[in-house]
Design an enzyme around this catalytic site. Structure first.
Site, short mmCIF file in Angstrom:
data_model
loop_
_atom_site.label_atom_id
_atom_site.label_comp_id
_atom_site.label_asym_id
_atom_site.label_seq_id
_atom_site.Cartn_x
_atom_site.Cartn_y
_atom_site.Cartn_z
N HIS A 86 70.04 -13.00 -5.16
CA HIS A 86 69.15 -13.44 -6.24
C HIS A 86 69.66 -12.67 -7.46
O HIS A 86 69.59 -11.43 -7.48
CB HIS A 86 67.69 -13.09 -5.90
N HIS A 142 70.71 -10.56 -10.44
CA HIS A 142 70.02 -9.41 -11.02
C HIS A 142 71.01 -8.56 -11.80
O HIS A 142 72.21 -8.55 -11.51
CB HIS A 142 69.33 -8.58 -9.93
N HIS A 195 71.75 -4.66 -12.85
CA HIS A 195 71.44 -3.25 -12.63
C HIS A 195 71.46 -2.52 -13.97
O HIS A 195 72.41 -2.68 -14.74
CB HIS A 195 72.49 -2.58 -11.74
P1 AMP Z 1 73.53 -5.85 -5.20
O1 AMP Z 1 74.36 -5.04 -4.25
O2 AMP Z 1 74.11 -5.94 -6.58
O3 AMP Z 1 73.17 -7.20 -4.63
O4 AMP Z 1 72.19 -5.01 -5.41
C1 AMP Z 1 71.05 -5.17 -4.65
C2 AMP Z 1 70.20 -3.97 -4.93
O5 AMP Z 1 68.88 -4.27 -4.50
C3 AMP Z 1 70.62 -2.71 -4.18
O6 AMP Z 1 70.92 -1.68 -5.12
C4 AMP Z 1 69.41 -2.38 -3.31
O7 AMP Z 1 69.18 -0.99 -3.21
C5 AMP Z 1 68.30 -3.08 -4.04
N1 AMP Z 1 67.14 -3.47 -3.24
C6 AMP Z 1 67.14 -4.11 -2.04
N2 AMP Z 1 65.88 -4.32 -1.63
C7 AMP Z 1 65.06 -3.80 -2.58
C8 AMP Z 1 63.65 -3.70 -2.74
N3 AMP Z 1 62.79 -4.17 -1.82
N4 AMP Z 1 63.16 -3.09 -3.84
C9 AMP Z 1 64.00 -2.59 -4.77
N5 AMP Z 1 65.34 -2.67 -4.69
C10 AMP Z 1 65.87 -3.25 -3.61
#
Ligand code: AMP
Length: 113
Positions: A97, A99, A101
């Site tokens: 999804h 996003h 950072h």
């Molecule tokens: P990506 O690797 O760019 O897809 O980043 C996904 C991010 O989502 C990672 O840094 C995870 O730590 C974070 N993440 C996964 N589940 C959750 C959650 N329930 N609440 C907050 N962050 C999350």
């Protein structure tokens, strides 16, 4: 989108530490922070990657980018921050999804670019 963890956060079905929300986006703390401040900015509408968006849908990214300085200021990131968008397997995207950072709150590690 069924079984999408960020859709569930957007819907309030699972908890998150929200730091900002409006009609189009939500920002919440990353559960596994990679810096002193690590926040994710998430469009409320589900798109797995940029490739799924058409030009009109991509307006939400303009909106997100225009709100990030405000979000960063509320997080105390006056000294700077880094934005990262992981796209697909080679980039290590784990949540499908789209996003953005936001990383900051400290001097960040060596830059790749
Ligand atoms: P990506 O690797 O760019 O897809 O980043 C996904 C991010 O989502 C990672 O840094 C995870 O730590 C974070 N993440 C996964 N589940 C959750 C959650 N329930 N609440 C907050 N962050 C999350």
């Amino acid at each position: 989108m069924e079984n999408c963890i960020f859709c569930k956060i957007v819907a309030g079905e699972i908890p998150s530490q929200k730091v900002y929300e409006d009609e189009e986006i939500v920002a919440f703390k990353d559960v596994n922070p990679q810096a002193k401040v690590h926040v994710l900015v998430v469009p409320k509408q589900h798109f797995a990657t940029l490739a799924e968006m058409n030009l009109a849908q991509a307006e939400v990214l303009k909106h997100a980018m225009m709100r990030i300085p405000f979000i960063a200021s509320t997080l105390g990131l006056g000294n700077g921050y880094r934005l990262i968008v992981n796209q697909g397997a080679d980039a290590g995207q784990t949540v499908h999804h789209l996003h953005i950072h936001i990383l900051g709150g400290q001097t960040l590690g060596e830059k790749m670019v």
